[in-house]
Design an enzyme around this catalytic site. Structure first.
Site, mmCIF file in Angstrom:
data_model
loop_
_atom_site.group_PDB
_atom_site.id
_atom_site.type_symbol
_atom_site.label_atom_id
_atom_site.label_comp_id
_atom_site.label_asym_id
_atom_site.label_seq_id
_atom_site.Cartn_x
_atom_site.Cartn_y
_atom_site.Cartn_z
ATOM 1 N N ASP A 139 0.870 -1.123 0.069
ATOM 2 C CA ASP A 139 0.052 -0.089 0.101
ATOM 3 C C ASP A 139 0.893 1.424 -0.125
ATOM 4 O O ASP A 139 0.643 2.065 -0.692
ATOM 5 C CB ASP A 139 -0.974 0.147 1.215
ATOM 6 C CG ASP A 139 -1.842 -1.061 1.239
ATOM 7 O OD1 ASP A 139 -2.986 -0.779 0.818
ATOM 8 O OD2 ASP A 139 -1.612 -2.043 1.491
ATOM 9 N N THR A 236 -7.556 -4.993 0.000
ATOM 10 C CA THR A 236 -6.266 -5.555 0.749
ATOM 11 C C THR A 236 -6.232 -6.866 1.107
ATOM 12 O O THR A 236 -5.374 -7.816 1.365
ATOM 13 C CB THR A 236 -5.708 -4.644 1.733
ATOM 14 O OG1 THR A 236 -5.702 -3.004 1.296
ATOM 15 C CG2 THR A 236 -4.402 -4.898 2.220
#
Length: 468
Positions: A139, A236
């Site tokens: 990320d 995610t």
């Protein structure tokens, strides 16, 4: 030869979103990088655009209001323009789209490396956000990489970015190891920039430069000016579990999404594989010959507002270079109108979407197939590619949709000929900052107007009996 960033504007190919005049074809994703299906596709796009523009009165739960009016042809044309279907000059945003596609290709390359490491080793590189959702070094690394590329190629003064991650966790004294891993990942990725037609930094970035690139994504959005919306790793949970996830990048100008790029590293080229877990895919891929197409995966989809075209190109694999347009093929939505034959998508997690309500809606409109539950904006990609026909999401009370979770996917579906609105038939509003404020009940994306109309009607009929 690698493409110098300073010359990108003069090297954009015609099939990056400009209007075409070649012969038409109805092939779904076959052929080369041409745009010959534009006449047929533009008609489909126009039909769906006019359908949205002519949506009339929609009942609300507690307050009735008009969303779109069809009282006159002039109002229809004005609404069509306002919703992003107006025709733009062919080359507008071409440079930005070129850079964005290359940046997302690089980001997918980065994510693949990190995901392989997470799956093959441990999950020690997974941290928890304040909302308890996992975040990995991918990320932060993607956010830093994309931020650096956009700033270097377009000029830092010209680039504003609103993105999901911040530097609070990385800046803590006990996060030195995590920060070092992010810096290393970013530099490893940027070193590969020439493969993607971009220039690598002269020297490796230090910790302060990586943190600066991440924290530079501090735009608050809004109705005026231009900014990028970035979700470095959308989905995610899917990423950590070795399943579907996406890298999403969109450019928003004066509240309108003007281009979108969606990287889907694990998206299989055969749609039937979408319903299987990625770990099962890996097992099967090891049992099939290297030349087999049974588990070809990874693509980038992109579109530019008003072009009436959406495109898909495969991810760069191995040590290959991005040779534009990298076998880009046009994509368009499915032509299925019969609900019994349609496939609908919904989020995997129940935390922010009601599976029971969508199941009731599916039954009431005649959807008979099992729902395709997929992580991330891959659901938008599935509709744009014609692999599914409907996406429904109805969040529980208190949940607020973020613009970076939808912007890129919305414009890609629209330019592929589909329809995306809230549950009242209104276009999604990206002009209110970080969140999709004023969202009416939920989000509905469909391959065509007829399916969309049926879903809207079913929502109005059953909403009062829902627990949402």
């Amino acid at each position: 030869m690698p493409l110098n960033c300073s010359s990108l504007a003069t090297k954009v190919p015609q099939n990056l979103g400009g209007l075409k005049t070649t012969a038409t074809t109805t092939t779904h994703v076959g052929g080369g990088g041409g745009g010959g299906f534009s006449k047929l596709f533009n008609k489909t796009h126009q039909d769906n655009s006019l359908y949205i523009a002519s949506l009339s009165l929609n009942k609300r739960n507690s307050n009735q209001r008009y969303c779109l009016s069809s009282s006159s042809s002039s109002s229809v044309m004005e609404e069509t323009k306002d919703m992003g279907f107006s025709t733009l000059e062919p080359e507008k945003y071409s440079k930005e789209l070129d850079i964005a596609v290359r940046a997302v290709q690089m980001a997918c390359f980065l994510c693949q490396k990190v995901q392989e490491s997470l799956i093959s080793k441990t999950t020690s590189q997974v941290q928890a956000k304040d909302d308890n959702s996992p975040v990995t070094i991918a990320d932060w690394s993607v956010q830093a990489t994309v931020s650096w590329i956009l700033s270097e190629t377009l000029g830092s003064r010209n680039v504003a970015i609103i993105a999901e991650e911040d530097v609070q966790t990385l800046s803590k004294t006990d996060s030195t190891g995590l920060l070092e891993a992010v810096v290393q990942t970013v530099n490893d990725c940027l070193a590969e920039a020439p493969r993607f037609g971009l220039q690598a930094p002269g020297t490796s970035l230090g910790s302060s430069e990586v943190l600066e690139a991440i924290s530079r994504c501090n735009s608050t959005g809004g109705p005026n000016g231009r900014f990028w919306a970035l979700d470095p790793v959308d989905g995610t949970l899917g990423f950590v579990r070795g399943d579907q996830y996406a890298v999403a990048l969109a450019l928003i100008e004066d509240g309108e999404v003007v281009l979108g790029v969606l990287g889907c590293p694990n998206y299989p080229m055969r749609k039937e594989w979408l319903s299987y877990h990625h770990r099962y895919h890996r097992i099967i891929s090891k049992l099939t010959p290297p030349t087999s197409e049974s588990w070809d995966k990874g693509c980038v989809l992109y579109a530019r507002r008003g072009s009436g075209e959406a495109w898909m190109q495969p991810l760069i694999q191995g040590h290959k270079k991005l040779v534009w347009p990298n076998s880009a093929t046009p994509v368009k939505v499915s032509t299925i109108e019969n609900p019994a034959l349609a496939t609908f998508c919904e989020p995997v997690e129940k935390a922010n979407s009601s599976h029971s309500f969508t199941a009731g809606l599916a039954h009431s409109v005649g959807l008979r197939k099992q729902p395709l539950r997929v992580y991330s904006m891959v659901k938008y990609a599935a509709i744009a590619r014609g692999d599914a026909e409907i996406f429904m999401k109805f969040a529980r009370a208190g949940y607020k949709e973020k613009i970076w979770d939808h912007a890129a996917g919305v414009i890609i579906i629209q330019e592929a000929g589909g329809v995306v609105t809230d549950a009242g038939g209104c276009p999604l509003d990206f002009s209110k900052g970080m969140y999709l404020e004023g969202l009416d009940r939920g989000i509905i994306a469909c391959a065509g107007g007829k399916l969309h109309e049926k879903i809207i009607g079913a929502v109005d009929a059953s909403w009062n009996s829902s627990s949402l």
